[in-house]
Design a protein around this motif. Structure first.
Motif, PDB file in Angstrom:
ATOM      1  N   ILE A   6      48.462  53.065  57.859  1.00 28.95           N
ATOM      2  CA  ILE A   6      49.208  52.231  58.822  1.00 28.95           C
ATOM      3  C   ILE A   6      48.339  51.962  60.053  1.00 28.95           C
ATOM      4  CG2 ILE A   6      51.260  52.145  60.305  1.00 28.95           C
ATOM      5  CD1 ILE A   6      52.556  53.993  58.044  1.00 28.95           C
ATOM      6  N   GLU A   7      47.624  52.996  60.491  1.00 26.35           N
ATOM      7  CA  GLU A   7      46.746  52.824  61.660  1.00 26.35           C
ATOM      8  C   GLU A   7      45.663  51.788  61.358  1.00 26.35           C
ATOM      9  OE1 GLU A   7      45.534  56.214  64.475  1.00 26.35           O
ATOM     10  OE2 GLU A   7      43.809  55.936  63.149  1.00 26.35           O
ATOM     11  N   THR A   8      45.081  51.899  60.156  1.00 23.62           N
ATOM     12  CA  THR A   8      44.026  50.936  59.788  1.00 23.62           C
ATOM     13  C   THR A   8      44.590  49.519  59.740  1.00 23.62           C
ATOM     14  OG1 THR A   8      43.154  52.659  58.365  1.00 23.62           O
ATOM     15  CG2 THR A   8      42.262  50.456  58.030  1.00 23.62           C
ATOM     16  N   LEU A   9      45.767  49.378  59.115  1.00 23.46           N
ATOM     17  CA  LEU A   9      46.345  48.032  58.985  1.00 23.46           C
ATOM     18  C   LEU A   9      46.641  47.435  60.348  1.00 23.46           C
ATOM     19  CD1 LEU A   9      48.838  48.619  56.034  1.00 23.46           C
ATOM     20  CD2 LEU A   9      46.690  47.343  55.974  1.00 23.46           C
ATOM     21  N   PHE A  10      47.097  48.293  61.270  1.00 19.86           N
ATOM     22  CA  PHE A  10      47.435  47.800  62.606  1.00 19.86           C
ATOM     23  C   PHE A  10      46.182  47.377  63.366  1.00 19.86           C
ATOM     24  CE2 PHE A  10      47.824  48.811  67.172  1.00 19.86           C
ATOM     25  CZ  PHE A  10      48.692  47.785  67.497  1.00 19.86           C
ATOM     26  N   SER A  11      45.130  48.180  63.258  1.00 16.42           N
ATOM     27  CA  SER A  11      43.970  47.912  64.108  1.00 16.42           C
ATOM     28  C   SER A  11      43.020  46.884  63.494  1.00 16.42           C
ATOM     29  CB  SER A  11      43.213  49.205  64.391  1.00 16.42           C
ATOM     30  OG  SER A  11      42.911  49.824  63.173  1.00 16.42           O
ATOM     31  N   GLN A  12      43.216  46.590  62.188  1.00 21.28           N
ATOM     32  CA  GLN A  12      42.375  45.611  61.518  1.00 21.28           C
ATOM     33  C   GLN A  12      42.364  44.289  62.298  1.00 21.28           C
ATOM     34  OE1 GLN A  12      44.038  44.651  57.689  1.00 21.28           O
ATOM     35  NE2 GLN A  12      42.588  46.078  56.772  1.00 21.28           N
ATOM     36  N   ALA A  13      41.175  43.753  62.490  1.00 23.60           N
ATOM     37  CA  ALA A  13      41.132  42.441  63.143  1.00 23.60           C
ATOM     38  C   ALA A  13      41.811  41.441  62.222  1.00 23.60           C
ATOM     39  CB  ALA A  13      39.683  42.044  63.347  1.00 23.60           C
ATOM     40  N   ALA A  14      42.442  40.427  62.773  1.00 23.52           N
ATOM     41  CA  ALA A  14      43.061  39.400  61.931  1.00 23.52           C
ATOM     42  C   ALA A  14      41.987  38.857  60.985  1.00 23.52           C
ATOM     43  CB  ALA A  14      43.613  38.303  62.812  1.00 23.52           C
ATOM     44  N   ALA A  15      42.435  38.556  59.748  1.00 20.87           N
ATOM     45  CA  ALA A  15      41.461  38.228  58.706  1.00 20.87           C
ATOM     46  C   ALA A  15      41.065  36.749  58.696  1.00 20.87           C
ATOM     47  CB  ALA A  15      42.037  38.636  57.366  1.00 20.87           C
ATOM     48  N   ASP A  16      41.148  36.075  59.845  1.00 20.04           N
ATOM     49  CA  ASP A  16      40.886  34.633  59.888  1.00 20.04           C
ATOM     50  C   ASP A  16      39.553  34.259  59.251  1.00 20.04           C
ATOM     51  OD1 ASP A  16      43.151  34.594  61.210  1.00 20.04           O
ATOM     52  OD2 ASP A  16      42.328  34.078  63.183  1.00 20.04           O
ATOM     53  N   GLU A  17      38.544  35.095  59.550  1.00 22.75           N
ATOM     54  CA  GLU A  17      37.202  34.789  59.063  1.00 22.75           C
ATOM     55  C   GLU A  17      37.155  34.727  57.539  1.00 22.75           C
ATOM     56  OE1 GLU A  17      33.634  37.342  59.957  1.00 22.75           O
ATOM     57  OE2 GLU A  17      34.462  36.856  61.942  1.00 22.75           O
ATOM     58  N   HIS A  18      37.851  35.678  56.927  1.00 18.62           N
ATOM     59  CA  HIS A  18      37.903  35.757  55.474  1.00 18.62           C
ATOM     60  C   HIS A  18      38.472  34.456  54.898  1.00 18.62           C
ATOM     61  CE1 HIS A  18      38.827  37.239  51.489  1.00 18.62           C
ATOM     62  NE2 HIS A  18      40.105  36.952  51.671  1.00 18.62           N
ATOM     63  N   TRP A  19      39.593  33.989  55.476  1.00 17.48           N
ATOM     64  CA  TRP A  19      40.237  32.771  54.962  1.00 17.48           C
ATOM     65  C   TRP A  19      39.349  31.561  55.194  1.00 17.48           C
ATOM     66  CZ3 TRP A  19      43.273  34.567  51.726  1.00 17.48           C
ATOM     67  CH2 TRP A  19      44.099  35.666  51.993  1.00 17.48           C
ATOM     68  N   GLU A  20      38.699  31.517  56.343  1.00 15.21           N
ATOM     69  CA  GLU A  20      37.798  30.398  56.664  1.00 15.21           C
ATOM     70  C   GLU A  20      36.699  30.326  55.591  1.00 15.21           C
ATOM     71  OE1 GLU A  20      37.890  28.648  59.906  1.00 15.21           O
ATOM     72  OE2 GLU A  20      36.259  27.346  59.227  1.00 15.21           O
ATOM     73  N   GLN A  21      36.140  31.489  55.252  1.00 15.93           N
ATOM     74  CA  GLN A  21      35.056  31.509  54.258  1.00 15.93           C
ATOM     75  C   GLN A  21      35.549  31.043  52.889  1.00 15.93           C
ATOM     76  OE1 GLN A  21      33.715  35.529  54.471  1.00 15.93           O
ATOM     77  NE2 GLN A  21      32.537  35.160  56.334  1.00 15.93           N
ATOM     78  N   LEU A  22      36.751  31.498  52.506  1.00 14.30           N
ATOM     79  CA  LEU A  22      37.303  31.068  51.218  1.00 14.30           C
ATOM     80  C   LEU A  22      37.590  29.562  51.245  1.00 14.30           C
ATOM     81  CD1 LEU A  22      40.023  33.561  49.887  1.00 14.30           C
ATOM     82  CD2 LEU A  22      37.783  33.117  48.952  1.00 14.30           C
ATOM     83  N   ALA A  23      38.232  29.127  52.324  1.00 19.15           N
ATOM     84  CA  ALA A  23      38.665  27.735  52.425  1.00 19.15           C
ATOM     85  C   ALA A  23      37.476  26.774  52.369  1.00 19.15           C
ATOM     86  CB  ALA A  23      39.455  27.524  53.722  1.00 19.15           C
ATOM     87  N   GLU A  24      36.368  27.183  52.954  1.00 17.83           N
ATOM     88  CA  GLU A  24      35.174  26.344  52.988  1.00 17.83           C
ATOM     89  C   GLU A  24      34.695  25.966  51.583  1.00 17.83           C
ATOM     90  OE1 GLU A  24      32.082  28.375  55.070  1.00 17.83           O
ATOM     91  OE2 GLU A  24      32.127  26.884  56.664  1.00 17.83           O
ATOM     92  N   LYS A  25      34.837  26.932  50.668  1.00 19.14           N
ATOM     93  CA  LYS A  25      34.309  26.718  49.321  1.00 19.14           C
ATOM     94  C   LYS A  25      35.396  26.315  48.319  1.00 19.14           C
ATOM     95  CE  LYS A  25      32.128  30.892  49.289  1.00 19.14           C
ATOM     96  NZ  LYS A  25      31.461  31.961  48.598  1.00 19.14           N
TER      97      LYS A  25
END
Ligand code: UTP
Length: 462
Positions: A44-63
């Protein structure tokens, strides 16, 4: 109080959960400890502190491109359709197909006091969502002289009421041994500081862990093993809030089998770039779904040379899974990613007073079943006209879309078209409804009605 647990709560900054300990009875204390012992505070601590995954989606969306699709043109092509229909029919007749209906959500937007499956949706009959789906499974079983076992997923908030309701209604005609009700897991929610919330003095707020919890729950409940023992090789998956699912559609199953697909997804052509459906895309040869909220708008709006939408395929949460694939993925069940959503959650404040927030105040964590897609071999997508297969009950009136009224109208419109194709006219403004026990599809209806007649008042064919 168990000192080890107390220490763990302290380490993860969650000691406030014991704030009302002295006021609790022994059974309440036991229940709270049982609840706390089950939480993975580190996760739960990891999930809370995880930076929003915007970068991941941007990388997927690009391709991202659209994966190979069986389109409405293929369904309209007699050769292609007939072949798929025959393949699907053989699998159904051989008892190789089962059905999963997920109904663990809490239906907060609809604001109905019971599990959503108990909501009356029949435009003439007032049948509940459960009755519609159960009759569809039964209608298909009869159509193909087969047994289609039905696995219904509930969650702790919906389980008891659903079980009682379905039992009281004799599973709407399906033999009890062919219905299995299994319960998904839960996850706590956290506030803006990462603190879990108390729902009662001795109870932490939890909610269902998302439809991605289906895989773990199928495995843990023994339902996957049950399907295997019955010789079921593929499971058709749908969600309780869409009464228009073309349950166990033989052609869809046929395309899935013919392509050797381990996970097939039904899609609609999006009616606008930012429509609130998951975007089905292909990246580096693997199929993914990017939630509408995660897809950056500039990618959602990309067009082809002819002006049509590039990422056109919107998921309607209807899938066909190979049972072998689910079995192979079972090790992954607990590692599917959690998605974060900010929601309104009522909670007890420091003084024990219940606060019902006006604005979203809590982060909920949910798994999504479609995160299995990139792991599936030969995954395909199949297009359906939304008017034939997609209108889900989500919102209470006066919302502009997905209210019970919209859904009832969509069902009546669809059945009026089936009647019209069978040569029966429906007078303007007249509501009609067809039980799948009367006819599970348009072709069957044709054999059952007299052409040349006109329906002038609300009619329920059952
Ligand atoms: P939604 O995310 O639309 O949730 O679920 P919901 O419960 O219907 O409604 P809201 O968001 O609280 O207003 C889509 C489908 O997935 C199921 C729901 O029952 C619904 O059929 N679902 C959702 C589960 O089975 N488990 C979950 O944890 C979440």
């Amino acid at each position: 109080m168990n000192p080890e647990l107390e220490e763990r709560l302290k380490r993860f900054g969650q000691s406030h959960l014991l704030r009302f300990w002295d006021e609790l009875s022994d059974p309440e204390r036991a229940r709270l400890i049982d609840q706390l012992e089950r939480f993975d505070f580190g996760l739960i601590e990891t999930l809370f502190s995880q930076a929003a995954a915007d970068e991941h989606w941007e990388q997927l969306a690009e391709k991202a491109i659209v994966p190979p699709a069986i389109t409405l043109d293929d369904f309209a092509n007699a050769n292609s359709y007939d072949k798929a229909y025959r393949i699907g029919t053989s699998a159904l007749e051989a008892g190789k197909i089962g059905m999963i209906l997920v109904a663990g959500g809490q239906g907060t937007r609809l604001g109905f006091d019971y599990p959503k499956g108990m909501f009356p949706i029949g435009p003439v009959s007032d049948r509940t969502l459960y009755q519609v789906h159960f009759e569809h499974v039964l209608g298909r079983s009869r159509q193909f002289g087969t047994t289609i076992p039905l696995y219904v997923m509930t969650s702790p908030p919906t389980h008891d009421e659903t079980t009682r309701f379905l039992t009281e209604h004799d599973f709407f005609g399906i033999a009890p041994e062919n219905v299995k009700i299994f319960c998904q897991g839960v996850m706590p929610a956290v506030d803006e500081h990462g603190k879990l919330l108390l729902e009662e003095k001795g109870k932490v707020f939890v909610s269902p862990d998302g439809h991605g919890g289906t895989l773990a729950a199928l495995v843990n409940s023994g339902c996957l093993a049950d399907a295997q023992q019955r010789g079921v090789e593929h499971l058709f998956y749908g969600q309780v809030d869409n009464p228009m699912i073309q349950i166990c559609d033989p052609a869809l199953i046929g395309y899935h089998l013919h392509s050797g697909s381990e996970m097939t997804s039904q899609v609609v052509r999006k009616n606008e770039p930012t429509q609130k459906v998951g975007n089905v895309v292909e990246v580096d040869g693997k199929v993914h779904i990017i939630e509408y909220s995660d897809l950056p708008e500039k990618y959602a709006r990309q067009t082809n040379a002819d002006g049509s939408l590039k990422l056109w395929a919107g998921s309607i949460a209807v899938h066909v899974f190979s049972v072998d694939f689910l079995q192979r993925s079972s090790d992954r069940a607990d590692s599917l990613p959690f998605h974060r959503a900010i929601k309104k959650v009522a909670f007890l404040d420091d003084t024990g007073q219940r606060i019902t927030p006006e604005q979203p105040n809590a982060l909920k964590f949910e798994r999504f079943i479609f995160d299995l897609l990139p792991f599936a071999e030969n995954a395909i997508v199949c297009e359906v006209d939304p008017a034939d297969g997609f209108c889900a009950v989500k919102n209470a009136p006066p919302a502009e879309a997905e209210t019970p009224q919209h859904v009832k109208q969509a069902i009546s419109d669809l059945h009026a078209r089936w009647l019209s194709a069978a040569g029966v006219s429906v007078a303007p403004g007249v509501t009609v409804e067809i039980s799948p026990l009367f006819a599970p599809d348009a072709a069957t209806l044709k054999e059952k009605v007299d052409p040349g007649t006109t329906i002038t008042r609300a009619t329920y064919f059952k």
